[in-house]
Design an enzyme around this catalytic site. Structure first.
Site, PDB file in Angstrom:
ATOM      1  N   GLN A 197       0.851  -1.185   0.000  1.00 20.47           N
ATOM      2  CA  GLN A 197       0.000   0.000   0.000  1.00 20.47           C
ATOM      3  C   GLN A 197       0.887   1.236   0.000  1.00 20.47           C
ATOM      4  OE1 GLN A 197      -3.179   0.083   2.847  1.00 20.47           O
ATOM      5  NE2 GLN A 197      -3.719   2.159   2.317  1.00 20.47           N
ATOM      6  N   PHE A 198       1.141   1.764  -1.198  1.00 19.18           N
ATOM      7  CA  PHE A 198       2.063   2.890  -1.325  1.00 19.18           C
ATOM      8  C   PHE A 198       1.553   4.139  -0.627  1.00 19.18           C
ATOM      9  CE2 PHE A 198      -0.670   4.189  -4.739  1.00 19.18           C
ATOM     10  CZ  PHE A 198      -0.473   5.545  -4.888  1.00 19.18           C
ATOM     11  N   THR A 199       0.256   4.246  -0.396  1.00 18.67           N
ATOM     12  CA  THR A 199      -0.282   5.446   0.244  1.00 18.67           C
ATOM     13  C   THR A 199       0.198   5.598   1.683  1.00 18.67           C
ATOM     14  OG1 THR A 199      -2.335   4.306   0.842  1.00 18.67           O
ATOM     15  CG2 THR A 199      -2.317   5.539  -1.236  1.00 18.67           C
TER      16      THR A 199
END
Length: 145
Positions: free
Chosen positions: A78-80
């Site tokens: 989850q790059f966020t």
């Protein structure tokens, strides 16, 4: 490197309407890689995840790790989690690892944790995933390495 971990009774990842992976009791781990993260930090996070005590013992105290209960672990990129949210009303992603390097580190992470622990599932890197879970507690922590 940041990991948002949730103690779950079950979790499932769907990609394009089909179940990609599923777990029973254990940890759902959302992992985000910052630009300077590397394999050394990944190895530290793996050790921390597997030994982090978030499950209840016989006295109802959080004294047991996922290994202690022989639970499942699902790893989802989850790059966020690497977003810069300090100012403004829109997240910035300049601090996140670029996608090609992030995928390499994610694959390393999943492969390494699978060598240490057998009950591992994962999401599909870079895909639009629908994730369903039953959070047990709720119990949620953010870990950093």
């Amino acid at each position: 490197m940041k990991a948002l971990i949730q103690r779950v009774t079950d979790a499932r990842v769907e990609v394009e309407g089909k179940t990609y992976s599923a777990i029973n009791e254990g940890l759902l781990v959302f992992i985000g890689f910052d630009s300077k993260d590397n394999k050394i930090q990944a190895d530290k996070m793996i050790n921390k995840l597997l030994s982090y005590r978030v499950f209840n013992d016989a006295k109802d105290k959080m004294n047991l790790s996922v290994q202690d209960i022989n639970g499942d672990v699902m790893i989802v990129s989850q790059f966020t989690l690497s977003a810069d949210t300090k100012s403004g009303n829109r997240p910035g992603f300049s601090t996140a690892k670029n996608p090609l390097e992030a995928e390499t580190l994610y694959n390393y992470f999943v492969n390494q944790i699978s060598k240490s622990y057998k009950n591992i599932a994962s999401g599909k890197f870079g895909s639009n995933m629908n994730i369903s879970l039953t959070n047990n507690g709720p119990v949620t922590f953010i870990l950093s390495c």
